[in-house]
Design a protein around this motif. Structure first.
Motif, PDB file in Angstrom:
ATOM      1  N   SER A 146       0.835  -1.205   0.000  1.00 20.66           N
ATOM      2  CA  SER A 146       0.000   0.000   0.000  1.00 20.66           C
ATOM      3  C   SER A 146       0.876   1.265   0.000  1.00 20.66           C
ATOM      4  O   SER A 146       1.850   1.359   0.743  1.00 20.66           O
ATOM      5  CB  SER A 146      -0.910  -0.037   1.228  1.00 20.66           C
ATOM      6  OG  SER A 146      -1.117   1.259   1.709  1.00 20.66           O
ATOM      7  N   HIS A 147       0.510   2.233  -0.836  1.00 22.41           N
ATOM      8  CA  HIS A 147       1.350   3.438  -0.981  1.00 22.41           C
ATOM      9  C   HIS A 147       1.531   4.192   0.331  1.00 22.41           C
ATOM     10  O   HIS A 147       2.621   4.654   0.636  1.00 22.41           O
ATOM     11  CB  HIS A 147       0.733   4.414  -1.998  1.00 22.41           C
ATOM     12  CG  HIS A 147       0.700   3.890  -3.393  1.00 22.41           C
ATOM     13  ND1 HIS A 147       1.677   3.054  -3.883  1.00 22.41           N
ATOM     14  CD2 HIS A 147      -0.183   4.070  -4.402  1.00 22.41           C
ATOM     15  CE1 HIS A 147       1.391   2.744  -5.140  1.00 22.41           C
ATOM     16  NE2 HIS A 147       0.268   3.342  -5.475  1.00 22.41           N
ATOM     17  N   ALA A 148       0.451   4.312   1.104  1.00 17.97           N
ATOM     18  CA  ALA A 148       0.538   5.120   2.327  1.00 17.97           C
ATOM     19  C   ALA A 148       1.498   4.464   3.322  1.00 17.97           C
ATOM     20  O   ALA A 148       2.322   5.134   3.953  1.00 17.97           O
ATOM     21  CB  ALA A 148      -0.847   5.290   2.942  1.00 17.97           C
ATOM     22  N   TYR A 149       1.398   3.155   3.422  1.00 18.60           N
ATOM     23  CA  TYR A 149       2.284   2.413   4.340  1.00 18.60           C
ATOM     24  C   TYR A 149       3.730   2.498   3.854  1.00 18.60           C
ATOM     25  O   TYR A 149       4.657   2.753   4.627  1.00 18.60           O
ATOM     26  CB  TYR A 149       1.797   0.967   4.410  1.00 18.60           C
ATOM     27  CG  TYR A 149       2.728   0.026   5.139  1.00 18.60           C
ATOM     28  CD1 TYR A 149       3.039   0.219   6.477  1.00 18.60           C
ATOM     29  CD2 TYR A 149       3.286  -1.073   4.481  1.00 18.60           C
ATOM     30  CE1 TYR A 149       3.889  -0.650   7.149  1.00 18.60           C
ATOM     31  CE2 TYR A 149       4.131  -1.951   5.136  1.00 18.60           C
ATOM     32  CZ  TYR A 149       4.432  -1.731   6.469  1.00 18.60           C
ATOM     33  OH  TYR A 149       5.275  -2.591   7.120  1.00 18.60           O
ATOM     34  N   LYS A 150       3.921   2.332   2.561  1.00 20.40           N
ATOM     35  CA  LYS A 150       5.285   2.408   2.028  1.00 20.40           C
ATOM     36  C   LYS A 150       5.884   3.800   2.232  1.00 20.40           C
ATOM     37  O   LYS A 150       7.064   3.935   2.534  1.00 20.40           O
ATOM     38  CB  LYS A 150       5.298   2.031   0.543  1.00 20.40           C
ATOM     39  CG  LYS A 150       5.361   0.513   0.370  1.00 20.40           C
ATOM     40  CD  LYS A 150       5.073   0.054  -1.030  1.00 20.40           C
ATOM     41  CE  LYS A 150       6.093   0.459  -2.057  1.00 20.40           C
ATOM     42  NZ  LYS A 150       5.722  -0.039  -3.394  1.00 20.40           N
ATOM     43  N   ALA A 151       5.047   4.805   2.096  1.00 25.88           N
ATOM     44  CA  ALA A 151       5.544   6.175   2.284  1.00 25.88           C
ATOM     45  C   ALA A 151       5.946   6.400   3.739  1.00 25.88           C
ATOM     46  O   ALA A 151       6.956   7.065   4.015  1.00 25.88           O
ATOM     47  CB  ALA A 151       4.473   7.189   1.865  1.00 25.88           C
ATOM     48  N   ARG A 209       7.085   4.132   5.811  1.00 27.14           N
ATOM     49  CA  ARG A 209       8.361   3.429   6.017  1.00 27.14           C
ATOM     50  C   ARG A 209       9.522   4.221   5.413  1.00 27.14           C
ATOM     51  O   ARG A 209      10.589   4.335   5.996  1.00 27.14           O
ATOM     52  CB  ARG A 209       8.306   2.039   5.363  1.00 27.14           C
ATOM     53  CG  ARG A 209       7.544   1.026   6.191  1.00 27.14           C
ATOM     54  CD  ARG A 209       7.350  -0.266   5.412  1.00 27.14           C
ATOM     55  NE  ARG A 209       8.586  -0.965   5.123  1.00 27.14           N
ATOM     56  CZ  ARG A 209       9.179  -1.831   5.938  1.00 27.14           C
ATOM     57  NH1 ARG A 209       8.660  -2.084   7.108  1.00 27.14           N
ATOM     58  NH2 ARG A 209      10.292  -2.432   5.592  1.00 27.14           N
ATOM     59  N   GLU A 210       9.257   4.759   4.236  1.00 28.92           N
ATOM     60  CA  GLU A 210      10.298   5.529   3.554  1.00 28.92           C
ATOM     61  C   GLU A 210      10.692   6.739   4.412  1.00 28.92           C
ATOM     62  O   GLU A 210      11.871   7.060   4.540  1.00 28.92           O
ATOM     63  CB  GLU A 210       9.763   5.986   2.190  1.00 28.92           C
ATOM     64  CG  GLU A 210      10.750   6.674   1.274  1.00 28.92           C
ATOM     65  CD  GLU A 210      11.997   5.828   0.994  1.00 28.92           C
ATOM     66  OE1 GLU A 210      11.891   4.581   1.015  1.00 28.92           O
ATOM     67  OE2 GLU A 210      13.069   6.427   0.791  1.00 28.92           O
TER      68      GLU A 210
END
Ligand code: TRP
Length: 372
Positions: free
Chosen positions: A109-114, A116-117
């Motif tokens: 999921s983009h929000a989760y990956k963001a 973490r980033e």
């Protein structure tokens, strides 16, 4: 012919900005005036729970958002206008859907990956370098004169902490796409108008619904279609980056005139002289387009692009477009905020209408699952 159901939600995290308006609110307002559609619009307060700041004042923020939507022209009689937390069935469906959601889908999921980033970037900032092994870390401690202060075991623990890119990420954020799928699937939505940043969430909702239906061999859940508004793609923040609260670059729809003037004056431009032709991708054009009528915008373009209008004058027109578009609604918003009893009564009526739709859908799911 039965009507198509359009559904969309917005989180109570503070005033909506021009990007929210163009991406979701305006398309939904237009659908709410189209007799071929049944419109469901809701305040996504469950979605703000994962945000520690919004969570402190969810009741107040939800009331403000309700008044905002009413002031913008959503008619609570003509559409189903509700607060998500008035439909607690949402949480039962969410829990149910988790069982049909591959964990890997959430990892992507983009929000989760963001999130973490941003943890990784933060760590680089703190350590000034990439610390990814015990040796790296020992050297770092030595250079800081701290090597005596930690045992081998402490160091291994610290390394674990450093490598954990999930620090500060709660399960609410991780499961966000499942909650959003439940919002949509609980109402048998046909279409979901959203900004481009939400496209992945609609795909996830379709994936999950497909898994449920395949498992039970029946159409238990309706597959929604996203309507991704083209205009949202074009509205950045006043500094040209993505419009976002964390960058402080938003243009709120109900800002007072003095505030609008201040923000519009900060909109980034290049150093072209008034007489010079202007670029098509100029930010002022985008802001003007988001607020003016099509005719007003065409006229503005014709005067602005070929040269002859300076940025100062163009900004004045953007400020005027903001006032023309939102000035009246801002005053209506203030009037509504002075009458919270009325706003709450509208929400109570919406809660009833929403549950009349949601409860039978949840019953259908429970029946398919074998719950009685
Ligand atoms: N996630 C959306 C956003 O951040 C808000 C939202 C929550 C939503 N539930 C929804 C949008 C269901 C459409 C449908 O903007």
């Amino acid at each position: 012919m039965s009507k198509k159901r359009a559904l969309s939600g917005i989180k109570p995290t503070g005033f909506p900005h021009i990007g929210n308006y163009a991406g979701m609110l305006l398309p939904m307002l237009e659908l709410s005036r189209d007799t071929k559609f049944d419109v469901n619009i809701f305040i996504a307060d469950y979605h703000s729970l994962n945000d520690a700041n919004a969570r402190k004042n969810l009741g107040g923020l939800s009331l403000e958002l309700a008044a905002t939507l009413l002031a913008l022209g959503f008619d609570p009689k003509g559409c189903t206008f509700y607060r998500q937390s008035d439909v607690p069935e949402t949480f039962e469906l969410t829990s149910f859907l988790t069982n049909f959601t591959p964990k890997g889908l959430m990892n992507r999921s983009h929000a989760y990956k963001a999130a973490r980033e941003s943890n990784r970037n933060l760590k680089k900032l703190i350590f000034g370098q990439d610390v990814s092994s015990i040796t790296d870390f020992k050297i770092l401690l030595e250079t800081k004169g701290l090597s005596g202060s930690f045992s081998e075991k402490d160091i291994i623990g610290l390394i674990d902490l450093i490598e954990d890119a999930d620090i500060g990420i709660n399960m609410g954020l991780y499961n966000y796409p499942i909650l959003m799928s439940a919002d949509i699937l609980l109402f048998d939505a046909d279409v979901v108008p959203v900004g481009r940043d939400q496209r992945q969430h609609i795909e996830i909702a379709r994936d999950i619904a497909t898994s449920v239906n395949a498992f039970y061999g029946a159409d238990v859940l309706k597959l929604p279609e996203g309507i991704i508004s083209a205009d949202t793609m074009e509205i950045p923040g006043i500094d040209g980056r993505k419009m976002s609260k964390s960058y402080g670059n938003q243009l709120p729809i109900f800002a007072e005139p003095a505030e609008v003037e201040k923000l519009v004056k900060r909109i980034k431009t290049d150093s072209k002289l008034p007489a010079e032709p202007k670029d098509e991708d100029n930010l002022l054009l985008k802001f003007h387009k988001a607020m003016a009528t099509a005719e007003e915008h065409a006229a503005f373009r014709a005067r602005f692009l070929p040269g002859g209008m300076g940025y100062g004058d163009a900004k004045k027109e953007v400020i005027a477009a903001h006032e023309a578009k939102f000035g009246k609604a801002r005053e209506e918003y203030k009037r509504l905020m002075a009458d919270p009893a009325y706003v709450n009564s509208v929400l109570a009526m919406g809660a009833q209408k929403a549950r009349d739709i949601a409860v039978p859908v949840l019953k259908r799911v429970r029946k398919a699952a074998g719950f009685n």
